[in-house]
Scaffold this active site. Sequence first.
Site, PDB file in Angstrom:
ATOM      1  N   ASP A   5      43.959  47.550  47.324  1.00 19.55           N
ATOM      2  CA  ASP A   5      44.924  46.434  47.234  1.00 19.55           C
ATOM      3  C   ASP A   5      46.327  46.798  47.919  1.00 19.55           C
ATOM      4  O   ASP A   5      46.617  47.999  48.036  1.00 19.55           O
ATOM      5  CB  ASP A   5      45.087  45.989  45.899  1.00 19.55           C
ATOM      6  CG  ASP A   5      45.571  44.767  45.811  1.00 19.55           C
ATOM      7  OD1 ASP A   5      46.266  44.077  46.433  1.00 19.55           O
ATOM      8  OD2 ASP A   5      45.308  43.883  44.721  1.00 19.55           O
TER       9      ASP A   5
HETATM   10  C1  BGC Z   1      47.024  40.943  45.634  1.00 25.06           C
HETATM   11  C2  BGC Z   1      45.595  40.880  46.568  1.00 25.06           C
HETATM   12  C3  BGC Z   1      45.990  40.276  48.052  1.00 25.06           C
HETATM   13  C4  BGC Z   1      46.977  41.261  48.565  1.00 25.06           C
HETATM   14  C5  BGC Z   1      47.563  40.773  49.768  1.00 25.06           C
HETATM   15  C6  BGC Z   1      47.955  41.690  46.460  1.00 25.06           C
HETATM   16  O1  BGC Z   1      49.147  41.670  45.965  1.00 25.06           O
HETATM   17  O2  BGC Z   1      46.536  41.519  44.607  1.00 25.06           O
HETATM   18  O3  BGC Z   1      44.870  39.896  46.034  1.00 25.06           O
HETATM   19  O4  BGC Z   1      44.969  39.990  48.782  1.00 25.06           O
HETATM   20  O5  BGC Z   1      48.154  41.132  47.729  1.00 25.06           O
HETATM   21  O6  BGC Z   1      48.393  39.884  49.866  1.00 25.06           O
END
Ligand code: BGC
Length: 777
Positions: free
Chosen positions: A289
Amino acid sequence: MKSVPLYLASIVAAGAPAFAQNYTWTNHPSELPYYGQSPPVYPSPQTNGTSSSRWAAAYAKAREILAQLELEEKVNITGGYTGACVGNTGAVPRLGIEPLCFADAPDGIRGSDFVSAFPSQSHLAATWDKDLFLAYGKAIGREYYDKGINVALGPVAGPLGRIAKGGRNWEGLSSDPYLAGWGMYQVTTGMQSSGVIATAKHFLFNEQELRRRPNQTYDPIGEAISANVDDRTAHELYAFPFYDALKAGAACVMCSYQRANNSYACQNSKLLNGILKTEMHFEGFVVSDWEGQHTGIASANAGLDVVMPLGSTYWGANLTQAVNNSSVAVDRLDDMVTRTLAAYYYLEQEDYPDVGVFSDTEEHPIVNVQRDHKKIIREIGAAGHVLVKNVNNTLPLKAPQFVAIYGYDADIKAEPWENVARYGGGYEVNHLWNTFNGTLIVGGGSGGNIPPYVISPFKAIQDQVIEDGGIVRWNFWSEQPHVSATAQVCLVFINAYASESFDRPSLVDEFSDNLVKNVAKNCSNTVVVIHSAGVRLVDPWIDHENVTAVIFAGTPGQESGHSLVDVLYGATSPSGKLHYTVARQESDYGNLLDHTISDEWFPQSDFDEGLYIDYRAFDAKLNVTPRFEFGFGLSYTTFSYANLHIEDLSSADNTSVSAFPDASIPLVQGGHPQLWDTLYNVTAVISNNGTTGASGAEVAQLYLGIPNAPLRQLRGFDKVGPLAPGESATAVFELRRRDLSIWNVVEQQWELQKGSYKLWVGASSRDLRLEGEIVVS
Ligand code: BGC
């Protein structure tokens, strides 16, 4: 006494929470004696595409490229770089390897334009319609493909929905792992059939937003929360829907932000090397993530393959050095790269469209990818509406001539166009959504989408009233609106917002409840429509005699108003069912209401309820009745259930079936292939026996009383119809080995239980119409 959990044990010695002493366990040597401790699983499994000929071909191509790569080029592929997308991998120009482009969201493309805003995944789940799950995945996948995005950051099965106030529950499918599993399977299949790599996220236990990351300024400084989950619960609840995504071929998995049993999920060898890459035999790559990586060598060896958004923090030159000095084996780096390239070849992305736009600059060419997706959006939107109250057939509306509309959620709020993000996209932390914004079509944060337009309820209803030759009166912003004495129906619109990065402050709000009560006081035909990103309680007014109908309208996407009118005016009977439990009051959720708050440096969240979340928990608490149980939803007609038939396919000669899958058969992606064998075929006949003359579709549900498990668990559903009055259809439920098994923490395998399984088929988790039994010998 509950029997069970694995990691649970020695916690006592470690000064663990008191609950642990209520558990018993056997002292098998393989049992890992700790709750809240993550056992080491090393080395990281290397895979070779053995799951299928398609994976094998992808691996062959990937290895061919790998053989030509220098060390730095390999490292380059493992890390993110700033580029056109929310994430981009490094390129190898000399071999024509382009960066992979990653983008949000699970319900449509975020941060772009000329894209569609689909209903949220949780709205999709409320349709309980496997065909729509697939169509949704296909359509979204097609938009990603047309925009040249290689990797779509969805679907979501984590959060599952453990806590009622979870900020991101609406991004996922359902708090039931079986329903979520079907969603993951179908959405992944659909997305990947359109050519984009699907990312099953967030792996694993990402159940609260508070302190999901370390050192967050708005939280106490310290490490992220540790979700402490026993081994059985990890498999039977949280990992369960990921099995389905993998079975469908998901080529990417995103590890989650928080710690899992005290080890960060993106460097957790038990989760990544153990559960994901060994037990589920994952052949694709694990992406972090965003900024979810906290160590270099440890994360590499624990099974992380690609870092986002920046590789250079812990990997980059550091990873090169680590390989040179053997802190990370070159085989591990090769495995990271091979997995990533294999995913690309698995989806046959060699001739992919060019990346089409993430900046809204004047120069960029318009890449319009909407196609006719508005049709499927409208259909899913309607099918996910859940009718929970309908006194004397108030609905469908019969062309009323005087329609009054109330509430901030009825229309879009005029705002500068720059603020289109208020529909959900972007990271606004807007606790005051209900008074400062208009209708809610999806939630906020990275899971929000950017609608090309919004059909508000007001627009669609007004269009209908115009057609019916009537009049409309409205008041959107008052808590105590003037109520016209002659209005034939008063429609009140309220919502409940949720977003990534914070958990919901409550499941009700006074302004909205007052609004409903104020209208209901003066209007004898008050119909309440709730757009909510998660559970919304209704007890403050549900029994009001003037509240004649109530619809949970979910988060339906850009066609919101059209979908609603299709239901309100009866073009389609409502057929959605609740995919979570609506309690009478917040306290009825007990410990599952809220996030765990802790100002410790190493905050702990013990999932000590084990398997007992949502309806499993309510079924276990005999003295607490939900307001609306899991699986509940009304139609404009009624259905009868008959002719339960159970066919045993478990053994050809009708003798016995082995408790564990055959150990001599190799694993494939999605786990042991026999987990997916159908052992029983169950059917029931569903008939539209209503007297209203309405057609309707019905979601027939199968619940199983697996021995040594919660009272009843969803293990089948089939949406039949629409059925005309008097018409019947057969609902079919296939019970697969996994659906009948529990995770044996000692053997570390899925095990069929010997003995009697009670079986029910019904219209909800508490409206059980037919009863049967399966005996496994
Ligand atoms: C989120 C993810 C997301 C990523 C990219 C993160 O803060 O938890 O679900 O895909 O950001 O935007």
